[in-house]
Structure formats: structure tokens, C-alpha cells
Motif scaffolding. Structure first.
Motif, PDB file in Angstrom:
ATOM      1  N   MET A 119      11.782  27.721  89.670  1.00 16.74           N
ATOM      2  CA  MET A 119      11.636  26.472  90.426  1.00 16.74           C
ATOM      3  C   MET A 119      12.734  26.376  91.481  1.00 16.74           C
ATOM      4  N   ALA A 120      12.597  27.188  92.512  1.00 13.15           N
ATOM      5  CA  ALA A 120      13.588  27.204  93.585  1.00 13.15           C
ATOM      6  C   ALA A 120      12.930  27.736  94.835  1.00 13.15           C
ATOM      7  N   GLY A 121      13.390  27.324  95.965  1.00 14.93           N
ATOM      8  CA  GLY A 121      12.842  27.793  97.228  1.00 14.93           C
ATOM      9  C   GLY A 121      13.473  27.052  98.376  1.00 14.93           C
ATOM     10  N   THR A 122      13.058  27.382  99.574  1.00 14.88           N
ATOM     11  CA  THR A 122      13.459  26.636 100.759  1.00 14.88           C
ATOM     12  C   THR A 122      12.216  26.537 101.638  1.00 14.88           C
ATOM     13  N   GLU A 123      12.354  25.873 102.786  1.00 15.27           N
ATOM     14  CA  GLU A 123      11.212  25.737 103.702  1.00 15.27           C
ATOM     15  C   GLU A 123      11.021  26.979 104.567  1.00 15.27           C
ATOM     16  N   HIS A 124      11.916  27.972 104.429  1.00 13.00           N
ATOM     17  CA  HIS A 124      11.839  29.154 105.267  1.00 13.00           C
ATOM     18  C   HIS A 124      11.068  30.262 104.559  1.00 13.00           C
ATOM     19  N   SER A 125      10.649  31.278 105.326  1.00 13.46           N
ATOM     20  CA  SER A 125       9.910  32.381 104.707  1.00 13.46           C
ATOM     21  C   SER A 125      10.262  33.701 105.382  1.00 13.46           C
ATOM     22  N   GLY A 126       9.847  34.783 104.755  1.00  7.52           N
ATOM     23  CA  GLY A 126      10.152  36.116 105.282  1.00  7.52           C
ATOM     24  C   GLY A 126      11.475  36.636 104.741  1.00  7.52           C
ATOM     25  N   PRO A 127      11.750  37.949 104.972  1.00 10.14           N
ATOM     26  CA  PRO A 127      12.974  38.570 104.416  1.00 10.14           C
ATOM     27  C   PRO A 127      14.262  37.904 104.914  1.00 10.14           C
ATOM     28  N   GLU A 128      14.252  37.402 106.159  1.00 11.76           N
ATOM     29  CA  GLU A 128      15.440  36.724 106.710  1.00 11.76           C
ATOM     30  C   GLU A 128      15.807  35.491 105.895  1.00 11.76           C
ATOM     31  N   ALA A 129      14.822  34.912 105.202  1.00 16.44           N
ATOM     32  CA  ALA A 129      15.045  33.668 104.450  1.00 16.44           C
ATOM     33  C   ALA A 129      15.691  33.925 103.094  1.00 16.44           C
ATOM     34  N   ALA A 130      15.764  35.212 102.685  1.00 17.28           N
ATOM     35  CA  ALA A 130      16.303  35.525 101.354  1.00 17.28           C
ATOM     36  C   ALA A 130      17.765  35.095 101.238  1.00 17.28           C
ATOM     37  N   ILE A 131      18.094  34.479 100.109  1.00 15.00           N
ATOM     38  CA  ILE A 131      19.437  33.930  99.870  1.00 15.00           C
ATOM     39  C   ILE A 131      19.920  34.423  98.517  1.00 15.00           C
ATOM     40  N   ASN A 132      21.111  34.974  98.476  1.00 15.36           N
ATOM     41  CA  ASN A 132      21.720  35.285  97.177  1.00 15.36           C
ATOM     42  C   ASN A 132      22.137  33.963  96.533  1.00 15.36           C
ATOM     43  N   GLY A 133      21.804  33.770  95.258  1.00 17.21           N
ATOM     44  CA  GLY A 133      22.204  32.531  94.581  1.00 17.21           C
ATOM     45  C   GLY A 133      21.142  31.452  94.592  1.00 17.21           C
ATOM     46  N   LEU A 134      19.963  31.757  95.173  1.00 17.13           N
ATOM     47  CA  LEU A 134      18.897  30.742  95.240  1.00 17.13           C
ATOM     48  C   LEU A 134      18.510  30.229  93.853  1.00 17.13           C
ATOM     49  N   PHE A 135      18.566  31.098  92.853  1.00  7.01           N
ATOM     50  CA  PHE A 135      18.026  30.751  91.538  1.00  7.01           C
ATOM     51  C   PHE A 135      19.071  30.231  90.553  1.00  7.01           C
TER      52      PHE A 135
END
Lengths: 281, 281
Positions: A119-135
Motif C-alpha cells: 500500500m504505497a505509491g505516488t502520482e508519478h510513473s515510469g522508471p524515473e519515478a522509482a524511489i528507494n524507501g517507498l515501502f
């Protein structure tokens, strides 16, 4: 552990970064239908290599993560399961579960699959949107684990415990109902709010000038991709329609109270709404 | 400059902190109807002292800031203007402007008043909610400045430039229209979303478990106080009803597209909504 991630967007890419960060993946192989996304994922170091052949990519991994939009998910998961052997584990990371669980219910390798929704995400998409620590610190839902092999469930539990995430167990039907209430409706609401403001406010500069943090936060999800969200609304259509009808009713009620200048009634409704602050401080 | 702030809540308290932080206020006097809030404001150092008598508090200041809810604002501003002399300046910081401007239009000291709306806030209220830096980099709207004395406008312009804020000039009617579009509707939408989720999701623990950052951001404004917002909706009722009807139409449209499984239409609407990301990156 060798990990293959199919779909290197926001969720797949962020999971790649988390697994690497926590030393949980030794070698990361990516499968990505979009050639520019594949190249960008390599440049960003999300994966060590790209493998064009799905069955080869599956065979080389201990854990296979399927992280494509929900319409592609129901098409990709069966051939992935076709290719797995008894020691391998497959997870999805999708936002709806019933359609997917139905699609693989009779598959001979169903036991190797564990249905997962972080249950985590952002409004962005694609590989550029990947974030370490999102989860980190978020909830991950495991669905219908009774239909997965016990050893596969154990691998997945250890993995998400290590990120660390809070584990929650639901059956697929309950998952789709509760996520419609708590996640899917807030996207619909935000899309409709953006459409409202864009329709009424013809001077775009005024939106930029007057937007405070409050407006930005309610409209943030309206930047989310239709490629992600239309398949979710489609697969969870009846639950989304049900909660959307409740939302229309609540908005209409607030409108009626204001139209007939019932300010005591409006105050009471806002006090009821304020209760959300007790649940999410 | 000696400053008197009437109303030591989120906005009045945050302005006190900003004025002090930038060396713009030498001595800060507070007027606060709630005795516990007055005590807390002193403890937090928002003001140097509390003055019980309104006219005395006004007479002691170069600048008087009226920062009470909008229903109290229309009642408090006239007696404040009764007490000011030719060298003093009065500002409000309210979210609606037409009712207030009408209430003081014929006042003999109207020229000493500058109508001001800093476009910043949070969902919290009271002196504890005051934040230093709340206004920095945001927009402040100055309304109907042609009806204020030129020297009073100059004082206010210099003050907000120093925070620093971006100055925007609108007439009162335009202010109320544009803030209905960009600020007030997002609060209505968020209140309705909270009521929706609280009505559908009877298991509160599930809301806590499943709430992601996206849900939290859309529902954050639903924690806002009815004491602040009901008077705003009341004073801006016709504009709010107009944009609320558009919002109901947009939601109903998304609902109809999903109900009749028009996924191409739904995709198109979400792409239109995505345009908000071009205006607010």
C-alpha cells in the motif's frame, strides 16, 4: 537471491531499489516492454540487466515480481507460472486481486504464486519515478495465502518483514472491497476535482497563483496515469461504483445543506468528517 | 513597528511568528476571546502580552491584524476601524472578501483598512497550530486596494514583500470567485471523501491499515475546523454552490463512463485531469 522484475515502473523500480538497498537481491534482471523505459532503468541502476525473453528471465530467478498494469498482469502472470519450477516464488504487486486470482486459480503452479499488494505509491510513473524507501513502514496486503504453498508464503513474509513492512492478510474479495473504499475512491475524487477546477478556472495562471498546499494535496493524485488506473477501475468496477455512489450522495448532501442555508447541519457533517483525524492523526 | 493581532489561531499566530522572525514587529499585543488560547499563545511566545480591551489594543499598535473566523470578522472589523487614527493600518487575513468589504464600505476610516488574504494554511487550528514560515514563498492577495489609502497599501506591500510573499491584486468579487474554484471546493471535496469512507468502511482499523500517502493527502483537509469553514462557505455560498455543481457533474460523468464500461472515455477524462500536473508540477 536472484530476482527478476517484470515491469520497471514506479512500483517495480522502487521494489528493485529496496531489495538492493537491504541486500535482499544479489542480481536483478528486468523485463520491460518499453524500450526507452528498459534503457532508462539500466541507466538508473534499477536492474543489472534486461532480458528480452520472458521464460528465460523467469528461469534465472529465485523470486519473480510481476509489476505491470492490471490489464497486462492478468495476461502476463499465467505464462510466468508456466515457466516456474518448484523452488521458485512469484509475486504480483497489483492494486486489484479478484480478477488476477481467478485468472490463475486452476494453474498447476498456482501454489508458487503469492498475491501481494504493497500500500504505497505516488502520482508519478515510469522508471524515473522509482524511489528507494517507498515501502518502508507501510502496509503490505497478502491475499488468499491458503492457496499458496507454505514455503512460498514464508519467503514472501520474510522479504517484506525485512523492508520493513507491516503484513496484513485478507482474502481477495475483502482486499478489493477495502481498497475501493480507502484507495480507489480517492483517485476518482481527485480526478474529478482537477476536471472541475480546469473547467471552471479558465485562467490557468490563477490556479498557479492561488493554489495553496491544501489544494495541491487534494489534487495531487489527479496527476496519476490512466494506464495504471483505468485497468484498476475496470477490474474493481462494482466496488468502485458502490463507493462512488456513496461519495456522490455525501457531496449532494453537503450541497443541499449549503443551498438551504442549514449551517447547523453543515457544522455537524464537518464534525463527523473531522473524525478521520482520530484514525489518521 | 508595534503590532496588535486579534485572534491568535493558526493564521494570526503564524503571522506573529513570521513578523517576529523577520524583525518586522518590535512588540506584539494579542487579543483573544478564548482564555485558554490566550494563555497558550503567551506560553508559546506568539505575543508579548494579552490585552483584554479591544480599543486599547488597537490604539497601542501601528498595524492591527484581524485574524478571526469570517463570521466574527464582519463583527470585529467595524469597531476596530472606529478606534484607529490616521497613522494606523488595519488588515484582515480572511478567506472571503465581499461580505467584509461591504460591511466596512461606508466606514469613515475605510481608507486605513487593506483587505488581505495570504494563500497558506494547514488543517489544524488554534495557537498550537501556528508555524513560523507558513507564508514564505506563497501568494498574498490584496483586494480593492483603490479603496484604501495609498500610504496604508504601501505599508502592507512592504510588509508582505519582506516575508517574502508574492503579491497579487484582485477585486473582492474576483477574489471570492477564484478562491471558490481553487481553495473552497477542495475542502468540500475532502469533507465529502472523509464522510464517504467513514460511512462505507465500518472497520476503522482497515482505514488505518490501508491508508497510503495518496489517501492521506486527499483526506487531510477533512480535519479542518467547522468554526473556520462554515462561515467561509456561508459568505461565499453562491460561488461555492456553482463550483460544487460542476464537481458533482464531473463525478457523475466519471461514474457514468465506468458504469457503461466506456474505458476509452474514462482514459480521455483522466488525461484531461492530468493537465493539472502541467500547472502545478
Amino acid at each position: 537471491m536472484n530476482v527478476t522484475i517484470i515491469g520497471l515502473g514506479l512500483i517495480g523500480g522502487s521494489l528493485a531499489l529496496s531489495l538492493r538497498h537491504h541486500g535482499l537481491a544479489h542480481r536483478l534482471v528486468g523485463v520491460e516492454a518499453s524500450e526507452p523505459h528498459a534503457r532508462r532503468a539500466l541507466e538508473l541502476g534499477l536492474v543489472d540487466e534486461i532480458e528480452a525473453d520472458l521464460a528465460t528471465a523467469v528461469r534465472r530467478a529465485d523470486l519473480i515480481v510481476v509489476a505491470v498494469p492490471m490489464d497486462a498482469m492478468v495476461a502476463v502472470l499465467p505464462p510466468v507460472l508456466d515457466a516456474v519450477a518448484a523452488h521458485q516464488v512469484v509475486i504480483d504487486v497489483g492494486s486489484t486481486k479478484q480478477a488476477l486470482l481467478t485468472a490463475v486459480a486452476q494453474h498447476p503452479n498456482r501454489g508458487r504464486f503469492v498475491a501481494v499488494h504493497p500500500m504505497a505509491g505516488t502520482e508519478h510513473s515510469g522508471p524515473e519515478a522509482a524511489i528507494n524507501g517507498l515501502f518502508e513502514g507501510k502496509t503490505v496486503v497478502l491475499c488468499d495465502t491458503a492457496n499458496s504453498d507454505a514455503d512460498a508464503v514464508r519467503v514472501v513474509e520474510q522479504l517484506f518483514h525485512a523492508l520493513p513492512m507491516r503484513l496484513l492478510y485478507l482474502d481477495g474479495a475483502a482486499h478489493d472491497l477495502h481498497t475501493a473504499y480507502v484507495s480507489h475512491i480517492s483517485h476518482i475524487s481527485s480526478f474529478a476535482l482537477a476536471l472541475t477546477v480546469l473547467e471552471k478556472e479558465k485562467e490557468e495562471q490563477r490556479i498557479f497563483d492561488l493554489a495553496s498546499g491544501g489544494f495541491e494535496s487534494t489534487v495531487r493524485l489527479a496527476k496519476s496515469s490512466p494506464a495504471t488506473w483505468v485497468p484498476i477501475f475496470r477490474q474493481n468496477r462494482l466496488n468502485v461504483l458502490d463507493v462512488l455512489d456513496e461519495h456522490l450522495y455525501q457531496l449532494q448532501h453537503l450541497r443541499d445543506l449549503l443551498a438551504r442555508e442549514d449551517y447547523a447541519g453543515l457544522t455537524e457533517q464537518i464534525q463527523l468528517a473531522n473524525h478521520i483525524g482520530k484514525i489518521l492523526p
